[in-house]
Design an enzyme around this catalytic site. Structure first.
Site, PDB file in Angstrom:
ATOM      1  N   HIS A 502       0.825  -1.218   0.000  1.00 50.28           N
ATOM      2  CA  HIS A 502       0.000   0.000   0.000  1.00 50.28           C
ATOM      3  C   HIS A 502       0.855   1.263   0.000  1.00 50.28           C
ATOM      4  O   HIS A 502       0.362   2.340   0.296  1.00 50.28           O
ATOM      5  CB  HIS A 502      -0.910   0.034   1.239  1.00 50.28           C
ATOM      6  CG  HIS A 502      -2.030  -0.953   1.177  1.00 50.28           C
ATOM      7  ND1 HIS A 502      -3.051  -0.980   2.084  1.00 50.28           N
ATOM      8  CD2 HIS A 502      -2.297  -1.945   0.306  1.00 50.28           C
ATOM      9  CE1 HIS A 502      -3.891  -1.958   1.789  1.00 50.28           C
ATOM     10  NE2 HIS A 502      -3.449  -2.567   0.720  1.00 50.28           N
TER      11      HIS A 502
HETATM   12  C1  LIG Z   1      -1.586  -9.616  -0.836  1.00 56.27           C
HETATM   13  C2  LIG Z   1      -2.058  -8.277  -1.266  1.00 56.27           C
HETATM   14  C3  LIG Z   1      -3.328  -7.821  -0.884  1.00 56.27           C
HETATM   15  C4  LIG Z   1      -3.771  -6.570  -1.304  1.00 56.27           C
HETATM   16  N1  LIG Z   1      -5.052  -6.199  -1.001  1.00 56.27           N
HETATM   17  C5  LIG Z   1      -5.530  -5.026  -1.456  1.00 56.27           C
HETATM   18  C6  LIG Z   1      -6.882  -4.672  -1.249  1.00 56.27           C
HETATM   19  O1  LIG Z   1      -7.661  -5.433  -0.661  1.00 56.27           O
HETATM   20  N2  LIG Z   1      -7.311  -3.477  -1.709  1.00 56.27           N
HETATM   21  C7  LIG Z   1      -6.477  -2.603  -2.345  1.00 56.27           C
HETATM   22  O2  LIG Z   1      -6.914  -1.495  -2.698  1.00 56.27           O
HETATM   23  N3  LIG Z   1      -5.188  -2.938  -2.605  1.00 56.27           N
HETATM   24  C8  LIG Z   1      -4.700  -4.119  -2.186  1.00 56.27           C
HETATM   25  N4  LIG Z   1      -3.411  -4.482  -2.472  1.00 56.27           N
HETATM   26  C9  LIG Z   1      -2.557  -3.530  -3.211  1.00 56.27           C
HETATM   27  C10 LIG Z   1      -2.759  -3.607  -4.730  1.00 56.27           C
HETATM   28  O3  LIG Z   1      -2.410  -4.875  -5.190  1.00 56.27           O
HETATM   29  C11 LIG Z   1      -1.915  -2.516  -5.384  1.00 56.27           C
HETATM   30  O4  LIG Z   1      -2.375  -1.259  -4.930  1.00 56.27           O
HETATM   31  C12 LIG Z   1      -2.016  -2.522  -6.905  1.00 56.27           C
HETATM   32  O5  LIG Z   1      -1.825  -3.782  -7.464  1.00 56.27           O
HETATM   33  C13 LIG Z   1      -0.974  -1.561  -7.467  1.00 56.27           C
HETATM   34  O6  LIG Z   1      -1.202  -1.415  -8.836  1.00 56.27           O
HETATM   35  P1  LIG Z   1      -0.036  -1.013  -9.847  1.00 56.27           P
HETATM   36  O7  LIG Z   1      -0.595  -1.060 -11.212  1.00 56.27           O
HETATM   37  O8  LIG Z   1       0.597   0.254  -9.408  1.00 56.27           O
HETATM   38  O9  LIG Z   1       1.067  -2.123  -9.617  1.00 56.27           O
HETATM   39  P2  LIG Z   1       0.933  -3.702  -9.769  1.00 56.27           P
HETATM   40  O10 LIG Z   1      -0.469  -4.131  -9.777  1.00 56.27           O
HETATM   41  O11 LIG Z   1       1.842  -4.271  -8.741  1.00 56.27           O
HETATM   42  O12 LIG Z   1       1.527  -3.965 -11.214  1.00 56.27           O
HETATM   43  C14 LIG Z   1       2.847  -3.625 -11.542  1.00 56.27           C
HETATM   44  C15 LIG Z   1       3.392  -4.683 -12.480  1.00 56.27           C
HETATM   45  O13 LIG Z   1       4.621  -4.194 -13.020  1.00 56.27           O
HETATM   46  C16 LIG Z   1       5.518  -5.281 -13.156  1.00 56.27           C
HETATM   47  N5  LIG Z   1       6.889  -4.704 -13.182  1.00 56.27           N
HETATM   48  C17 LIG Z   1       7.534  -4.096 -12.157  1.00 56.27           C
HETATM   49  N6  LIG Z   1       8.732  -3.673 -12.566  1.00 56.27           N
HETATM   50  C18 LIG Z   1       8.859  -4.028 -13.876  1.00 56.27           C
HETATM   51  C19 LIG Z   1       9.888  -3.838 -14.848  1.00 56.27           C
HETATM   52  N7  LIG Z   1      11.023  -3.180 -14.567  1.00 56.27           N
HETATM   53  N8  LIG Z   1       9.691  -4.330 -16.114  1.00 56.27           N
HETATM   54  C20 LIG Z   1       8.523  -4.980 -16.421  1.00 56.27           C
HETATM   55  N9  LIG Z   1       7.511  -5.180 -15.521  1.00 56.27           N
HETATM   56  C21 LIG Z   1       7.684  -4.686 -14.267  1.00 56.27           C
HETATM   57  C22 LIG Z   1       5.249  -6.151 -11.951  1.00 56.27           C
HETATM   58  O14 LIG Z   1       5.649  -7.487 -12.174  1.00 56.27           O
HETATM   59  C23 LIG Z   1       3.733  -5.988 -11.783  1.00 56.27           C
HETATM   60  O15 LIG Z   1       3.017  -7.042 -12.391  1.00 56.27           O
HETATM   61  C24 LIG Z   1      -2.928  -5.727  -2.080  1.00 56.27           C
HETATM   62  C25 LIG Z   1      -1.671  -6.190  -2.481  1.00 56.27           C
HETATM   63  C26 LIG Z   1      -1.238  -7.445  -2.080  1.00 56.27           C
HETATM   64  C27 LIG Z   1       0.107  -7.905  -2.544  1.00 56.27           C
END
Ligand SMILES: Cc1cc2nc3c(=O)[nH]c(=O)nc-3n(C[C@H](O)[C@H](O)[C@H](O)COP(=O)(O)OP(=O)(O)OC[C@H]3O[C@@H](n4cnc5c(N)ncnc54)[C@H](O)[C@@H]3O)c2cc1C
Length: 573
Positions: A502
């Site tokens: 988070h």
């Molecule tokens: C166990 C768990 C429970 C959670 N529960 C909640 C919840 O109930 N409610 C809530 O609001 N949020 C929750 N979250 C948080 C939520 O998952 C994140 O807020 C959200 O996924 C972030 O979105 P994002 O697109 O920024 O990043 P992500 O969804 O993490 O996606 C980023 C992606 O980029 C990829 N990546 C990173 N670096 C590179 C690179 N250099 N080259 C290529 N690919 C790369 C990663 O592999 C990843 O797949 C939880 C997270 C976890 C782990």
């Protein structure tokens, strides 16, 4: 070295990248998505393997290959953090998240102004760097509505166009229409929590979750199996990006997904524009993509790292860092947790979706009078599985026994035998103000499997505002536990507050290019064809989980790119 050309390249195909991929591809743009992890299928999760997904946390990055380091302050050497659970596959964190899906409050978008108006300038700690968001809740509301209906969120409205509705969250900001799906079934823990909270005069309600309570858009409803947070959903009822927007992007024919692709640099030229990205393929090949628009959505540790790694003579301090704010002002949820165990009833916490089953919002944000309390902000209070991320069998793992009972041997076994099915966990996610020295940079001592410096976090939540807030909320949690009629109520030890999934900030948005990294459309002030999307853009946080807000921001950015930037490339006003 292979080189490809495209309209848009997206780095990180998770909660936000997956939305942008679908929206831009539907608008006819050629999109390449680079994702370092694999692409799973719903069928892959049929085994519900607790050892693999809960104990070993198989869906998070491997800490040996992808370390993130942490230190409490700049005078300490950073050490690799305990395995950090965030996204590492197509769909990112949404594959294994708890799916709790909140809209932020109106006050969350103007923490600075609202606190000063209501409590005076001294309410903001002197060294705190909080700024207002460059938008109001009303600006984002249509996009909140969009994401709820696009992916499928279950819940009950508590504020429809200003009309307060008992049974929903009466503290929520006004929404224009009901949730697309009714709330999920309420379990026994929620019933007991509801009764206790009402006794205290609070306003409990079923937590909104991106989990289908009824069939929706060809996907089935939740099976209440309990293998939820940290697991992929074995029926596809969790509205993860993997089963919602990725298939939409695929269907356009304009989207190419490259998995096992580790982006290590954003390329730029001397005109001040980015030209594309470079990445290592699964076979260690070194590849380049040239693109008109670069979108970075790899979550905050990797986004800050990538921008710092991409420095050139023209951008000597990294991209999007002309004002020195890159990597700074990070925040995370601090916590506060109490256990309640019952001699006279079963709670059966292991049933159904695990995260934040039922909630009160009375002590979150600015929903209560902070006058004389010595802190601002607060937390939601929810009942949920004892480990934040536990499956049914592991449910007890996250629960330390109460004082007086050792956590080993026969007394521990007797305790678990008696209370495994008779306890509840009451949780808070106390929020945290931003400070310039809470930050991410490159670790000079630790490298990842690709030889790149690890992201290094410098962060310690134990500031006066935060300590008072946590102490206040812990007392409320205990009161709720007693009001639920528990025989034993005890506090879990506080975490050291090290960052997790988070974490927010690091590339914050604002109205002023001197104090922020991106504008309200998540577009870099320095480089107009670079968009940085995700919770790294939040200038302040909320006691609520962040994902629905970052997804709404992703729809907002997509709208701005398709309908404005594409017609007139440049800085969006
Ligand atoms: C166990 C768990 C429970 C959670 N529960 C909640 C919840 O109930 N409610 C809530 O609001 N949020 C929750 N979250 C948080 C939520 O998952 C994140 O807020 C959200 O996924 C972030 O979105 P994002 O697109 O920024 O990043 P992500 O969804 O993490 O996606 C980023 C992606 O980029 C990829 N990546 C990173 N670096 C590179 C690179 N250099 N080259 C290529 N690919 C790369 C990663 O592999 C990843 O797949 C939880 C997270 C976890 C782990």
């Amino acid at each position: 070295m292979a080189t490809e050309k495209t309209d848009v390249v997206i780095v990180g195909v998770g909660a936000t990248g997956g939305i942008l991929a679908a929206e831009l591809a539907k608008a006819g743009m050629k999109v390449i998505g680079l994702e370092r992890g694999p692409r799973h299928k719903t069928a892959d999760f049929a085994a519900q393997d607790e050892l693999r997904y809960f104990q070993r946390q198989d869906l998070r990055p491997d800490p040996k290959r992808q370390p993130v380091t942490w230190r409490p302050n700049a005078n300490t050497r950073a050490v690799p953090m305990a395995p950090l659970n965030y996204g590492n596959q197509v769909g990112g964190g949404t594959v294994h998240y708890g799916a709790v899906s909140w809209r932020f409050h109106e006050s969350d978008f103007r923490v600075r102004s609202q606190s000063i108006e209501r409590y005076g300038a001294s309410a903001i700690p002197e060294d705190c760097s909080v700024i207002d968001w460059p938008m109001s809740y009303a600006d984002l509301e249509p996009y909140y509505d969009r994401v709820e209906y696009e992916i499928g969120v279950s819940g009950k409205a508590g504020n429809l166009k200003g009309r307060k509705i008992e049974g929903g969250n009466i503290f929520e900001a006004p929404r224009q229409r009901e949730f697309p799906l009714p709330p999920l079934f309420v379990d026994n823990s929620a019933r007991i929590f509801e009764a206790g909270a009402r006794k205290l005069g609070y306003h409990p309600f079923p937590t909104p979750r991106a989990i289908l309570s009824e069939p929706y858009k060809g996907r089935p409803a939740c099976a209440y199996c309990g293998f939820c947070s940290t697991f992929g959903c074995h029926v596809g009822a969790k509205s993860s990006i993997l089963v919602t927007t990725i298939p939409e992007a695929d269907a356009t024919g304009n989207f190419k997904l490259v998995t096992g692709a580790m982006c290590y640099r954003v390329n730029s030229d001397n005109s001040g524009r980015v030209t594309g990205v470079s990445y290592y393929g699964p076979d260690n090949s070194d590849n380049t993509i040239e693109a008109e628009i670069v979108i970075l959505s790899p979550f905050i540790y990797d986004v800050v790292r990538l921008l710092l790694l991409s420095k050139t003579n023209r951008f000597p301090d990294g991209l999007a860092n002309s004002n020195g704010h890159l990597g700074r002002h990070i925040m995370t949820h601090i916590g506060g947790r109490v256990f309640a165990a019952f001699d006279d009833r079963y709670v059966n916490m292991y049933m159904g979706p695990t995260a934040q089953k039922h909630t009160v919002d009375d002590f979150n944000g600015d929903n209560f009078d902070h006058g004389g309390l010595g802190f601002i902000l607060g937390a939601q209070i929810s009942v949920q599985g004892p480990g934040f991320d536990a499956g049914p069998i592991a449910a007890s793992v996250g629960m330390p026994p109460p004082p007086g009972i050792p956590n080993w041997g026969k007394p521990y076994r007797d305790f678990i035998r008696k209370y495994f099915a008779r306890h509840a966990s009451i949780n808070a996610q106390t929020d945290n103000l931003p400070f310039a020295d809470q930050m991410i940079d490159l670790d000079p001592n630790v490298r990842d499997a690709w030889g790149l410096p690890a992201p290094r976090i410098t962060y310690d939540w134990r500031r006066p505002n935060e300590q008072k807030g946590v102490a206040f909320i812990q007392e409320k949690l205990e009161q709720v536990g007693h009001a639920m009629g528990a025989t034993h109520v005890w506090r879990a030890p506080l975490s050291q507050g090290a960052p997790g999934p988070h974490t927010q900030g690091g590339t914050r948005m604002g109205n002023d290019p001197r104090t922020s990294v991106v504008n309200r459309y998540s577009q870099s002030w320095d480089i107009p064809n670079l968009f940085i999307v995700g919770s790294s853009t939040h200038p302040s946080m909320s006691g609520f989980n962040p994902t629905l807000t970052i997804q709404a921001l992703a729809y907002m950015s997509a709208d701005a790119i398709v309908n404005r930037y594409r017609k007139n490339p440049g800085l969006l006003a």
